[in-house]
Design an enzyme around this catalytic site. Structure first.
Site, PDB file in Angstrom:
ATOM      1  N   THR A 326       0.942  -1.366   0.145  1.00  0.00           N
ATOM      2  CA  THR A 326       0.142   0.024  -0.098  1.00  0.00           C
ATOM      3  C   THR A 326       0.763   1.237  -0.023  1.00  0.00           C
ATOM      4  O   THR A 326       1.874   1.302   0.690  1.00  0.00           O
ATOM      5  CB  THR A 326      -0.991   0.032   1.048  1.00  0.00           C
ATOM      6  OG1 THR A 326      -1.782   1.115   1.173  1.00  0.00           O
ATOM      7  CG2 THR A 326      -0.237  -0.025   2.468  1.00  0.00           C
ATOM      8  N   HIS A 378       2.500 -11.734  14.324  1.00  0.00           N
ATOM      9  CA  HIS A 378       3.298 -12.218  14.986  1.00  0.00           C
ATOM     10  C   HIS A 378       2.964 -13.673  15.405  1.00  0.00           C
ATOM     11  O   HIS A 378       3.749 -14.538  15.730  1.00  0.00           O
ATOM     12  CB  HIS A 378       3.660 -11.368  16.175  1.00  0.00           C
ATOM     13  CG  HIS A 378       4.745 -11.548  16.921  1.00  0.00           C
ATOM     14  ND1 HIS A 378       5.961 -12.405  16.478  1.00  0.00           N
ATOM     15  CD2 HIS A 378       5.426 -10.819  18.021  1.00  0.00           C
ATOM     16  CE1 HIS A 378       7.007 -12.236  17.165  1.00  0.00           C
ATOM     17  NE2 HIS A 378       6.634 -11.353  18.004  1.00  0.00           N
TER      18      HIS A 378
END
Length: 415
Positions: A326, A378
């Site tokens: 992006t 994560h």
């Protein structure tokens, strides 16, 4: 013959669409394949073409949610195309308009009665129903500030839905407001963004890139590139896409997804490119970007961006993707934390380029610099992989000839 037009399936997982805009009016004559409506799904806005020519009768209103396969309009194929009847049709309209004030005058008397009726109060006055109380609590609106329209002055669910929080004591000036329903696409984007925040262990790591090497290549070859490849520009996105596909090969965990108790790893790189379209944020996919040349990446991004801008993007164009890029820099963003595009595990955020002083070989020099950010899940990507991935992207962008072009810029650019 009366033809029933049903909502076609925009995609395998889509069960419902919303009528965004009717492009024709009830009773209009339509031609076969003429666009008669725009429908919103949770992935894209699509045009609905007429299946036959004839007189159309609408069976759904704008904003209605309609199940896939449901009838939205009828087309009378025996209807005759009008020829020069417009002036005659205008006369009845004028008569209707002339009669409208009469109806309003007659209706004024009964309107006065209800306004005086609520003078009497009861135990229910100002008391919200359970559903209304829940909505008011979510909006943090006190029931005492809402006028109830239910029996005995009770606050109904509709009253709560339409209630707006107090904006304080006005001190003058225009204080108008407008309440509009979000499109199905916008609501789905909002739902996915909230899910990404709530359902992933999202972290963001940052780095900075010296854009001087890329700028030197672009300045030297952009004119020849444009002339050779039919007006195609040599932008930054091809460099970033190639840098990302290289880094994904080095750190394959970033190119994987969670699926319950399993991890799905991909040996290809389908890069989603976030673009701003007229209907909001869209994320079309560049398939197998690892196999594309600089020209191929630029051509595919241009094709998808034009389709998004013109409202012609399809569900298939936005299906899949293993990693997202992006670019908030086109709007002037200097630094941000992009949100993961589920079910992907990583997204790279580009930002604006600003000339800043940096230390080079013990000396202070001015260089065009860009901050880059990698947001990652994560649960599946550890710190070593995330930081290593972003460093690999940085290294490729600061040494593009050697790491992205095999030492030959002209050949890599197909010049």
């Amino acid at each position: 013959m009366i033809l029933e037009m049903k909502v076609p399936s925009p995609g395998e997982s889509i069960k419902e669409v919303e009528i965004a805009t009717w492009l024709v009016k009830d009773g209009d004559y339509v031609e076969k394949d003429q666009a008669i409506a725009e429908v919103d799904s949770d992935k894209a806005t699509l045009e609905l073409p007429a299946e036959m020519s004839g007189i159309i009768t609408l069976k759904a209103e704008e904003g209605d949610a309609v199940a896939v396969g449901a009838v939205v309009c009828l087309i009378d194929t025996d209807g005759v195309k009008p020829a020069g009847d417009a002036p005659a049709a205008e006369a009845p309209k004028a008569e209707v308009k002339a009669e409208a004030p009469k109806a309003e005058v007659k209706a004024e008397a009964p309107k006065a009665a209800p306004t005086q009726a609520p003078a009497a109060t009861s135990y229910a006055s100002g008391t919200p129903s359970p559903a209304a109380r829940k909505i008011l609590d979510e909006k943090n609106i006190a029931p005492a500030t809402v006028s109830g329209t239910g029996k005995g002055g009770r606050i109904t669910k509709d009253d709560a839905v339409n209630a707006v929080p107090s904006m304080g004591t006005p001190t003058g000036g225009n204080r108008g407001s407008e309440r509009t329903k979000l499109s199905m696409l916008r609501r789905k984007v909002a739902e996915r963004l909230v899910a990404a925040k709530n359902e992933t262990a999202m972290l963001t790591t940052f780095n900075e890139v010296n854009m001087t090497p890329i700028n030197l290549i672009r300045n030297e070859y952009k004119d020849a590139f444009k002339a050779k490849h039919g007006g195609l520009g040599l932008g930054y996105m091809s460099f970033f896409t190639k840098a990302v596909t290289r880094a994904l090969e080095l750190y394959p965990d970033v190119n994987s997804m969670m699926d319950g108790d399993y991890k799905i790893a991909y040996d290809f790189a389908d890069i989603s490119i976030a673009v701003s379209g007229p209907k909001g944020l869209m994320v079309p996919v560049v398939r197998n970007a690892e196999n594309l040349t600089f020209r191929g990446v630029e051509a595919e991004i241009k094709r998808l961006a034009l389709r998004a801008r013109d409202g012609q993007i399809t569900v298939d164009d936005m299906t899949g993707g293993t990693f997202t890029i992006t670019n908030g820099g086109v709007f002037g963003s200097m630094l941000s934390t992009p949100i993961i595009n589920p079910p992907q595990s990583g997204i790279l955020g580009m930002h604006n380029i600003i000339e800043r002083p940096i230390a080079v070989n013990g000396k202070v020099e001015i260089h065009p610099m860009m901050y880059v950010a990698l947001s990652y899940d994560h649960r599946i990507i550890d710190g070593r992989e995330s930081v290593g991935f972003l460093v690999a992207v940085k290294e490729a962008l600061e040494n593009p000839v050697e790491l992205l072009m095999n030492g030959d810029a002209k050949r890599a650019l197909e010049l």
